[in-house]
Design a protein around this motif. Sequence first.
Motif, PDB file in Angstrom:
ATOM      1  N   ARG A   1       0.865  -1.067   0.164  1.00 56.42           N
ATOM      2  CA  ARG A   1      -0.088  -0.084   0.092  1.00 56.42           C
ATOM      3  C   ARG A   1       0.930   1.179   0.160  1.00 56.42           C
ATOM      4  NH1 ARG A   1      -5.287  -0.547   0.864  1.00 56.42           N
ATOM      5  NH2 ARG A   1      -5.468   1.411   2.414  1.00 56.42           N
ATOM      6  N   VAL A   2       0.307   2.256  -0.525  1.00 57.73           N
ATOM      7  CA  VAL A   2       1.037   3.493  -0.950  1.00 57.73           C
ATOM      8  C   VAL A   2       0.118   4.624  -0.538  1.00 57.73           C
ATOM      9  CG1 VAL A   2       2.914   2.556  -2.143  1.00 57.73           C
ATOM     10  CG2 VAL A   2       0.913   3.435  -3.331  1.00 57.73           C
ATOM     11  N   ARG A   3       0.466   5.728  -0.432  1.00 57.09           N
ATOM     12  CA  ARG A   3      -0.348   6.939  -0.091  1.00 57.09           C
ATOM     13  C   ARG A   3       0.143   7.918  -0.952  1.00 57.09           C
ATOM     14  NH1 ARG A   3      -4.475   7.920   3.706  1.00 57.09           N
ATOM     15  NH2 ARG A   3      -4.976  10.044   3.886  1.00 57.09           N
ATOM     16  N   ARG A   4      -0.783   8.874  -1.870  1.00 56.73           N
ATOM     17  CA  ARG A   4      -0.334   9.787  -2.530  1.00 56.73           C
ATOM     18  C   ARG A   4      -1.064  10.991  -2.256  1.00 56.73           C
ATOM     19  NH1 ARG A   4       3.502   8.143  -5.611  1.00 56.73           N
ATOM     20  NH2 ARG A   4       3.752  10.185  -7.156  1.00 56.73           N
ATOM     21  N   HIS A   5      -0.425  12.242  -1.983  1.00 54.44           N
ATOM     22  CA  HIS A   5      -0.973  13.610  -2.115  1.00 54.44           C
ATOM     23  C   HIS A   5      -1.032  14.027  -3.448  1.00 54.44           C
ATOM     24  CE1 HIS A   5      -0.898  17.981  -1.689  1.00 54.44           C
ATOM     25  NE2 HIS A   5      -1.935  17.491  -0.545  1.00 54.44           N
ATOM     26  N   ILE A   6      -2.386  14.474  -3.959  1.00 55.73           N
ATOM     27  CA  ILE A   6      -2.468  14.775  -5.444  1.00 55.73           C
ATOM     28  C   ILE A   6      -3.393  16.000  -5.560  1.00 55.73           C
ATOM     29  CG2 ILE A   6      -3.265  14.092  -7.599  1.00 55.73           C
ATOM     30  CD1 ILE A   6      -3.484  11.143  -6.393  1.00 55.73           C
ATOM     31  N   VAL A   7      -2.825  16.870  -6.381  1.00 52.68           N
ATOM     32  CA  VAL A   7      -3.587  18.267  -6.628  1.00 52.68           C
ATOM     33  C   VAL A   7      -4.026  18.345  -7.647  1.00 52.68           C
ATOM     34  CG1 VAL A   7      -3.637  20.925  -6.329  1.00 52.68           C
ATOM     35  CG2 VAL A   7      -2.476  19.566  -4.517  1.00 52.68           C
ATOM     36  N   PHE A   8      -5.201  18.554  -8.221  1.00 51.57           N
ATOM     37  CA  PHE A   8      -5.499  18.702  -9.456  1.00 51.57           C
ATOM     38  C   PHE A   8      -6.074  20.023  -9.897  1.00 51.57           C
ATOM     39  CE2 PHE A   8      -6.763  14.592  -8.087  1.00 51.57           C
ATOM     40  CZ  PHE A   8      -6.527  13.668  -9.166  1.00 51.57           C
ATOM     41  N   TYR A   9      -5.538  20.541 -10.850  1.00 53.45           N
ATOM     42  CA  TYR A   9      -5.631  22.203 -11.454  1.00 53.45           C
ATOM     43  C   TYR A   9      -6.509  22.219 -12.680  1.00 53.45           C
ATOM     44  CZ  TYR A   9      -1.971  23.076  -8.236  1.00 53.45           C
ATOM     45  OH  TYR A   9      -1.072  23.151  -6.820  1.00 53.45           O
ATOM     46  N   GLY A  10      -7.433  23.017 -12.970  1.00 54.96           N
ATOM     47  CA  GLY A  10      -8.136  23.072 -14.170  1.00 54.96           C
ATOM     48  C   GLY A  10      -9.467  23.479 -13.944  1.00 54.96           C
ATOM     49  N   TYR A  11     -10.339  22.983 -14.531  1.00 53.84           N
ATOM     50  CA  TYR A  11     -11.940  23.336 -14.277  1.00 53.84           C
ATOM     51  C   TYR A  11     -12.270  22.054 -13.574  1.00 53.84           C
ATOM     52  CZ  TYR A  11     -16.843  24.412 -15.304  1.00 53.84           C
ATOM     53  OH  TYR A  11     -18.171  24.479 -15.026  1.00 53.84           O
ATOM     54  N   VAL A  12     -12.123  21.996 -12.068  1.00 49.49           N
ATOM     55  CA  VAL A  12     -12.386  20.866 -11.572  1.00 49.49           C
ATOM     56  C   VAL A  12     -13.232  21.133 -10.089  1.00 49.49           C
ATOM     57  CG1 VAL A  12     -10.005  19.715 -12.090  1.00 49.49           C
ATOM     58  CG2 VAL A  12     -10.058  21.237 -10.015  1.00 49.49           C
ATOM     59  N   GLN A  13     -13.697  22.296 -10.073  1.00 50.53           N
ATOM     60  CA  GLN A  13     -14.768  22.741  -8.934  1.00 50.53           C
ATOM     61  C   GLN A  13     -16.017  22.810  -9.629  1.00 50.53           C
ATOM     62  OE1 GLN A  13     -13.624  25.427  -5.919  1.00 50.53           O
ATOM     63  NE2 GLN A  13     -11.723  24.388  -5.611  1.00 50.53           N
ATOM     64  N   GLY A  14     -17.290  22.314  -9.036  1.00 51.89           N
ATOM     65  CA  GLY A  14     -18.626  22.681  -9.248  1.00 51.89           C
ATOM     66  C   GLY A  14     -18.833  21.856 -10.471  1.00 51.89           C
ATOM     67  N   VAL A  15     -18.259  20.617 -10.786  1.00 52.39           N
ATOM     68  CA  VAL A  15     -18.518  19.750 -11.840  1.00 52.39           C
ATOM     69  C   VAL A  15     -18.716  18.294 -11.430  1.00 52.39           C
ATOM     70  CG1 VAL A  15     -17.597  21.452 -13.563  1.00 52.39           C
ATOM     71  CG2 VAL A  15     -16.038  19.622 -12.338  1.00 52.39           C
ATOM     72  N   GLY A  16     -19.008  18.174 -10.200  1.00 48.67           N
ATOM     73  CA  GLY A  16     -18.830  16.575  -9.705  1.00 48.67           C
ATOM     74  C   GLY A  16     -17.603  16.037  -9.337  1.00 48.67           C
ATOM     75  N   PHE A  17     -16.684  16.563  -9.564  1.00 53.33           N
ATOM     76  CA  PHE A  17     -15.144  15.967  -9.505  1.00 53.33           C
ATOM     77  C   PHE A  17     -14.976  15.240  -8.151  1.00 53.33           C
ATOM     78  CE2 PHE A  17     -10.615  15.899  -9.344  1.00 53.33           C
ATOM     79  CZ  PHE A  17     -10.381  15.727 -10.348  1.00 53.33           C
ATOM     80  N   ARG A  18     -15.401  15.847  -6.999  1.00 60.44           N
ATOM     81  CA  ARG A  18     -15.062  15.306  -5.708  1.00 60.44           C
ATOM     82  C   ARG A  18     -16.174  14.009  -5.426  1.00 60.44           C
ATOM     83  NH1 ARG A  18     -16.355  19.456  -1.344  1.00 60.44           N
ATOM     84  NH2 ARG A  18     -17.916  20.038  -3.050  1.00 60.44           N
ATOM     85  N   TRP A  19     -17.352  14.340  -6.176  1.00 60.75           N
ATOM     86  CA  TRP A  19     -18.054  13.019  -5.923  1.00 60.75           C
ATOM     87  C   TRP A  19     -17.740  11.827  -6.828  1.00 60.75           C
ATOM     88  CZ3 TRP A  19     -20.894  10.378  -9.726  1.00 60.75           C
ATOM     89  CH2 TRP A  19     -21.642   9.498  -9.462  1.00 60.75           C
ATOM     90  N   LYS A  20     -17.256  12.206  -8.039  1.00 61.55           N
ATOM     91  CA  LYS A  20     -16.859  11.143  -8.850  1.00 61.55           C
ATOM     92  C   LYS A  20     -15.417  10.412  -8.117  1.00 61.55           C
ATOM     93  CE  LYS A  20     -15.135   9.492 -13.211  1.00 61.55           C
ATOM     94  NZ  LYS A  20     -15.642   9.386 -14.678  1.00 61.55           N
ATOM     95  N   ALA A  21     -14.467  11.417  -7.443  1.00 55.94           N
ATOM     96  CA  ALA A  21     -13.183  10.857  -6.988  1.00 55.94           C
ATOM     97  C   ALA A  21     -13.733   9.862  -5.726  1.00 55.94           C
ATOM     98  CB  ALA A  21     -12.518  11.947  -6.303  1.00 55.94           C
ATOM     99  N   LYS A  22     -14.762  10.410  -4.929  1.00 56.47           N
ATOM    100  CA  LYS A  22     -15.193   9.496  -3.609  1.00 56.47           C
ATOM    101  C   LYS A  22     -15.674   8.253  -4.187  1.00 56.47           C
ATOM    102  CE  LYS A  22     -19.274   9.830  -2.270  1.00 56.47           C
ATOM    103  NZ  LYS A  22     -20.570  10.129  -1.502  1.00 56.47           N
ATOM    104  N   ASN A  23     -16.463   8.257  -5.090  1.00 55.53           N
ATOM    105  CA  ASN A  23     -17.343   7.003  -5.737  1.00 55.53           C
ATOM    106  C   ASN A  23     -16.156   6.001  -6.361  1.00 55.53           C
ATOM    107  OD1 ASN A  23     -20.038   7.114  -4.587  1.00 55.53           O
ATOM    108  ND2 ASN A  23     -20.191   8.782  -5.946  1.00 55.53           N
ATOM    109  N   THR A  24     -15.433   6.591  -7.356  1.00 56.41           N
ATOM    110  CA  THR A  24     -14.493   5.719  -7.959  1.00 56.41           C
ATOM    111  C   THR A  24     -13.175   5.080  -6.891  1.00 56.41           C
ATOM    112  OG1 THR A  24     -14.457   7.226  -9.842  1.00 56.41           O
ATOM    113  CG2 THR A  24     -12.499   5.694  -9.608  1.00 56.41           C
ATOM    114  N   ALA A  25     -13.045   6.046  -6.031  1.00 58.77           N
ATOM    115  CA  ALA A  25     -11.939   5.699  -4.941  1.00 58.77           C
ATOM    116  C   ALA A  25     -12.679   4.460  -4.215  1.00 58.77           C
ATOM    117  CB  ALA A  25     -11.585   6.718  -4.048  1.00 58.77           C
ATOM    118  N   ARG A  26     -13.797   4.707  -3.693  1.00 53.53           N
ATOM    119  CA  ARG A  26     -14.355   3.445  -2.895  1.00 53.53           C
ATOM    120  C   ARG A  26     -14.705   2.212  -3.881  1.00 53.53           C
ATOM    121  NH1 ARG A  26     -19.148   6.832   0.604  1.00 53.53           N
ATOM    122  NH2 ARG A  26     -17.611   7.563   2.161  1.00 53.53           N
TER     123      ARG A  26
END
Length: 89
Positions: free
Chosen positions: A3-28
């Motif tokens: 197991r590894v852990r990565r700290h990742i920052v995404f830049y661009g048009y990434v807020q207000g588009v369901g990005f966090r929701w997709k991250a949560k569901n895909t990660a789970r």
Amino acid sequence: MDRVRRHIVFYGYVQGVGFRWKAKNTARRLGLSGWVRNLDDGSVEMEAEGTERDISDLVEALENHSWGSVERIESERVPVHGDYSFEVR
């Protein structure tokens, strides 16, 4: 697999588009733990823990997110925490 852990920052048009929701569901779905949150500068910050392959699959899914656009990603390894879930902060 290790197991590894990565700290990742995404830049661009990434807020207000369901990005966090997709991250949560895909990660789970991939069995990853960690968290994701919006930053004041319009970027999205995330820590994901699991196999390197599963984290790569998560990042790829987010890069191909249909409603937003990722212009740049910064990523670094950080110490493993042993979390059990993935949450939106």
